[in-house]
Scaffold this active site. Sequence first.
Site, PDB file in Angstrom:
ATOM      1  N   CYS A  65       0.898  -1.315   0.061  1.00 39.37           N
ATOM      2  CA  CYS A  65      -0.091  -0.018  -0.126  1.00 39.37           C
ATOM      3  C   CYS A  65       0.933   1.213  -0.076  1.00 39.37           C
ATOM      4  CB  CYS A  65      -0.992  -0.016   1.275  1.00 39.37           C
ATOM      5  SG  CYS A  65      -1.764   1.422   1.329  1.00 39.37           S
TER       6      CYS A  65
ATOM      7  N   ARG B  12       0.038   4.322   3.159  1.00 41.27           N
ATOM      8  CA  ARG B  12       0.240   4.179   4.459  1.00 41.27           C
ATOM      9  C   ARG B  12       0.378   5.572   5.270  1.00 41.27           C
ATOM     10  NH1 ARG B  12       4.338  -0.696   4.873  1.00 41.27           N
ATOM     11  NH2 ARG B  12       4.527  -0.308   2.557  1.00 41.27           N
TER      12      ARG B  12
ATOM     13  N   TRP C 278      -8.595   5.850  -0.478  1.00 47.60           N
ATOM     14  CA  TRP C 278      -8.973   6.668  -1.833  1.00 47.60           C
ATOM     15  C   TRP C 278      -8.165   6.125  -3.043  1.00 47.60           C
ATOM     16  CZ3 TRP C 278      -8.255   9.587   2.405  1.00 47.60           C
ATOM     17  CH2 TRP C 278      -7.051  10.240   2.824  1.00 47.60           C
TER      18      TRP C 278
ATOM     19  N   GLU D  62      -4.584   4.031 -10.727  1.00 52.72           N
ATOM     20  CA  GLU D  62      -5.366   2.603 -10.426  1.00 52.72           C
ATOM     21  C   GLU D  62      -6.613   2.435 -11.629  1.00 52.72           C
ATOM     22  OE1 GLU D  62      -5.268   3.364  -6.064  1.00 52.72           O
ATOM     23  OE2 GLU D  62      -5.639   1.395  -6.257  1.00 52.72           O
TER      24      GLU D  62
END
Length: 1083
Positions: free
Chosen positions: A122, A125, A295, A300
């Site tokens: 991720c 973070r 979010w 992506e």
Amino acid sequence: MWLEDRHGVELRNHTTGKVFVDKLFLKNICEGPCSEQEVCASSRMVSRQVPDNYKRPKEKVLQQAKEFLDGFFRNSKKFGSEEHISRLLEVHKDIEDTSRYHLTYDELVYGCGMAWRNAPRCVARVQWSTLKVFDARHVQTAQEMFHSIIEHINYATNQGRLRSVITVFPPRTDGQSDFRVWNSQLISYAGYRNPDGTIKGDPSNVQFTELCLSLGWQIEQTTRFDILPLVLQAKGLPPEIFVIPDDVVLQIPLAHPSFPWFQELGLRWYALPAVANMLFDCGGIQFPAAPFNGWYMGTEIGSRDLCDPQRYDISETVASKMELDTSSHTTLWKDTVLLEVNKAVLYSYQMCGVTTWDHHTASESFMQFYENEMKTRGGCPADWIWLVPPMSSSISPLFHQEMALYFLKPSFEYQTAAWSNTPKKLAVKQIAKRTPKFRAVMIAVRLCSYLYHSRWLKRPKVVLLFASQSGKAENFATKAFFKFKSLFQAKLYCMADYDINQLQDQHATIAIVSTFGDGEAPSNGDEFKKSLVKIKEENSKIRFVNKSSCFAVLGLGSTAYPNFCAFGKFVDNRFQELGGTRLLALNCADELNNQEKAFQTWLLDVTNALCKQYLIRVDNSNFVNKGSSFDQLNTVSARFSVIEGGKEDVLQVLSDVHHKEVSLARVSGKSIIGDSGSSEGHATIFLQLNTFNSENLKYKPGDHLAVFPRNNQDIIQRFTLRLKNCPATRSLIQLQVQNPNQKWQNWKKIAPCTFETLLSRFVDLTGSPSQDTLRLLASSAIDQTEKAQLNILAEDSASYKQWVSLGYANIVDVLEDFSSVRVDAAALISILPVLQPRFYSISSSAAIVPTEIHLTASVVRCLTLDGEGRVFKGLCTSYLEEIRRGDFVACYFKSNSSFHLPLYPSKPMIWIAAGSGIAPFRGFWQQRCFEKGVPFHSTFITKVWGKFWKPNIQHQASNRYGSIYLYYGCKEKALQPFSSEVDAMIHHKIISRTFFAFSREKGKSKCYVQDLLWKDGPRVSAQILNEGAYVYVCGRLAMAAQVEKTIIKIICQYGNINQDEAEMVFKNLKAEGRYKTDVFGAS
Ligand SMILES: Cc1cc2nc3c(=O)[nH]c(=O)nc-3n(C[C@H](O)[C@H](O)[C@H](O)COP(=O)(O)OP(=O)(O)OC[C@H]3O[C@@H](n4cnc5c(N)ncnc54)[C@H](O)[C@@H]3O)c2cc1C
Ligand SMILES: Cc1cc2nc3c(=O)[nH]c(=O)nc-3n(C[C@H](O)[C@H](O)[C@H](O)COP(=O)(O)O)c2cc1C
């Protein structure tokens, strides 16, 4: 992720769906960043995943709970506080009782945040501490789950100003009653396969969409952007389907800042990315349903969702609208498209006021987080492959940052898609109604043909289970495994690591188990035993369901013990009750009667029986029919593989090898009673170990401490002098063995460590060599006479038995006696047993000495060959004799709940001990002192009295303590440990009366504890039969056996009943837990 896989590594192409299996590394010696036979598979989408229905063993739950709670209290600056200690105790008890515990809300919040903080893939973070936690652990039904999820989506969406949220549903219990969200994301778009094979919507969701339709989801008119319904499963029940109301889902129509036509493409995306199918793993507890969201980072959507060829794949459409030259890659038209689509995404989200961020900002913020983590935490697990953005990678700062990938807990873990395993019946039934699609048919055809061609998969599944305390059962199981592997689909498991539910899927279950304590399971078989009992008590449905399911059990034990092979018998009985067909009658291999030979015969029988059962033909060249099946195993080659640049962590290696959480304790005091110097001197070592208040070493009186001894330098030097091909002492090495298929495999029994550590900590050099070992030595002897002598010992059981009982020769003695033997170091070490820890009954109470553990050990030393031979020195007791104040001892604590003080202190107790069997009773009397508020000993009434442990108020208030009678025996009065302390206990009325028996007191006749009991028979019988007394016996087996006989005799005589009835009363006494034994060993 470093992955070792004997069948190769499956590598999927996510665009074409092709799966490659890379096996090259198996056949070649690999060099480079990966160690031999290991391969880095971290670009696999799911490189690690929680096994289906995985029920974590209690020991692991305990370990992880402790680690987590320590972290929680450290974080709240309350580490070591009373609150911390009492929470640990509470959780420990809950886990002991139920294998689970309930996380408080604060713990849950901390755990969720940490799981995010630890998520290597991720990039966002930096926000970890702002995660909002919705606690939905109370929900019971799928309907309630749905309401919680809608609440989650609403709160998180927040009209576009997104908030990071996680909703935690109830934890896993038995692995069969999971709560699961079947969707991969809470919000996602459906994908439909058109008759011409093209796809409308999101291709990544075609299978799931078909599943929803088969479960009854209805959609009037399909579009490219239909929000999928939620498929929710509560308590392992069939899933229910829920349509998310339109007004809950915020979607953003996509437009471009410069291309008006872009809007006409009709593209859109949803605001809230919420992962729904990962398992939240926290403090040992698993939450299979815990959807969470952050979010979007624009790429992506722009790069992956819209431009990936296996997704919406809009590149060509956009290129044509942009009138780009697509005739050649060199025009970089794809890159141009990617850029513009990404611009459109960021622009659209901004225009609609929906939180998102670009990949540059995300990367920079991650770098900040990363550096901060390095400073504050000393590290940051990070998956470079995932973190570097999918476009403009080298202009992102992440690209230039080296990262280390590892996995910390709490964590979010991948798990198998819920529909692939639960509940099979429903999913299969409903899906079956649908006409199979072409692709599904193709997959089925491919699968069938694979199965057809794979003879391997047709072979019966044989699982080999072992439970072993000192390593023999494990050793035998490993040998059996090598043999089975070439004939069956064999798998080898320690019972501690085996999920009992899997019994249902096996064709054959073969168990090799030893017995310990007083007819108990070895510690790594404990949980399995409890599960078998539980299955019976709860009338669980776990069964050997395969019609042809069969089983066979080999019990290892010693006829020196009254409950010979009790655990083997138990397993054998339970397997039959569970519906298995007994392949062979239970076989009991006696340690006192050539156990190894019995194993060899049994292995041959069981292999033949399995082949017969499953109609496997074995030709004459196969070793199954050979007389000596072990030749092959003994010629297994071994080698040391040197690991460059690694560092060893001895505690970690000990923990890995023994599957225990090993800790260090420092010797803070030591004294020896008696004469330890002479060859047959009788001496007792009293040891005080400082545990630094380690939670790993918290104990109750009656518990045990396992101590890891070390071979001394002298024996190591003598050993290495006799070996060929020893590696450098300080090199970090991994022992490898060549299996029957000629492949080198890491020797699982020992993890990488230096050769020096291997010899001092892991190889048993002081036990008697087994016949297998002698056979290897015989094959390496040059002198023919020595070869012949060794062969006799290796093959003739009677000679071997006599040789062992007379000589107590260890491997080094044998190598020196048979001086023509020149054996390869790796080959010999690979067949020597792993050095085992020794158990000691703890002789202190944590209530009195909260940061210490005391031990009382009798020195084991004698002259062999009736006084003519070598001096035999017990390994661990010699080690304890030699260690000094300030030295560190590696150890772990083992609960011994069957030898704890009675729940009600008013009950009278009879304590019976001989030699170092006094050990646990010292813990008992210290505990009693504490509870009664009696000062124990000036140096021990520490300042910390009451700091960590409060007196048991209930006990104090009742002020009723039963009498305690101590019967103790040793050789001479002068050798009696703790004599003045016992006097003080009498003085303070902690112990009511003492009775001493001395067996070698000069000028006096021999007296043993059983003689004292018999003399005191009327009172002993009255206490047992009328007053509900608890009897505790501790010491060597021979003493315990005599005491048992005497107690039965007393019950018979003074209870006025016959022998059979007295035996029955005694049996009941044991069953009620009123006759407790802590037996040290046979000799
Ligand atoms: C649950 C449990 C609790 C225990 N608690 C205690 C305790 O509190 N205090 C304590 O002192 N011990 C205790 N023991 C025993 C302890 O674990 C060790 O077995 C003991 O200390 C010997 O270990 P060692 O390494 O010195 O001897 P090893 O090197 O293991 O040698 C012991 C072996 O030597 C042989 N042997 C032993 N005595 C003789 C002899 N007189 N002549 C010839 N051969 C012999 C036997 O084969 C025996 O198996 C306990 C054992 C168990 C299982
Ligand atoms: C402390 C102790 C207790 C034992 N208790 C029993 C027992 O109750 N019944 C039995 O048959 N064997 C008992 N044994 C013998 C072991 O089962 C035997 O040594 C076996 O070979 C050990 O196998 P393992 O190395 O796989 O644990 C005991 C051994 C020890 C040291």
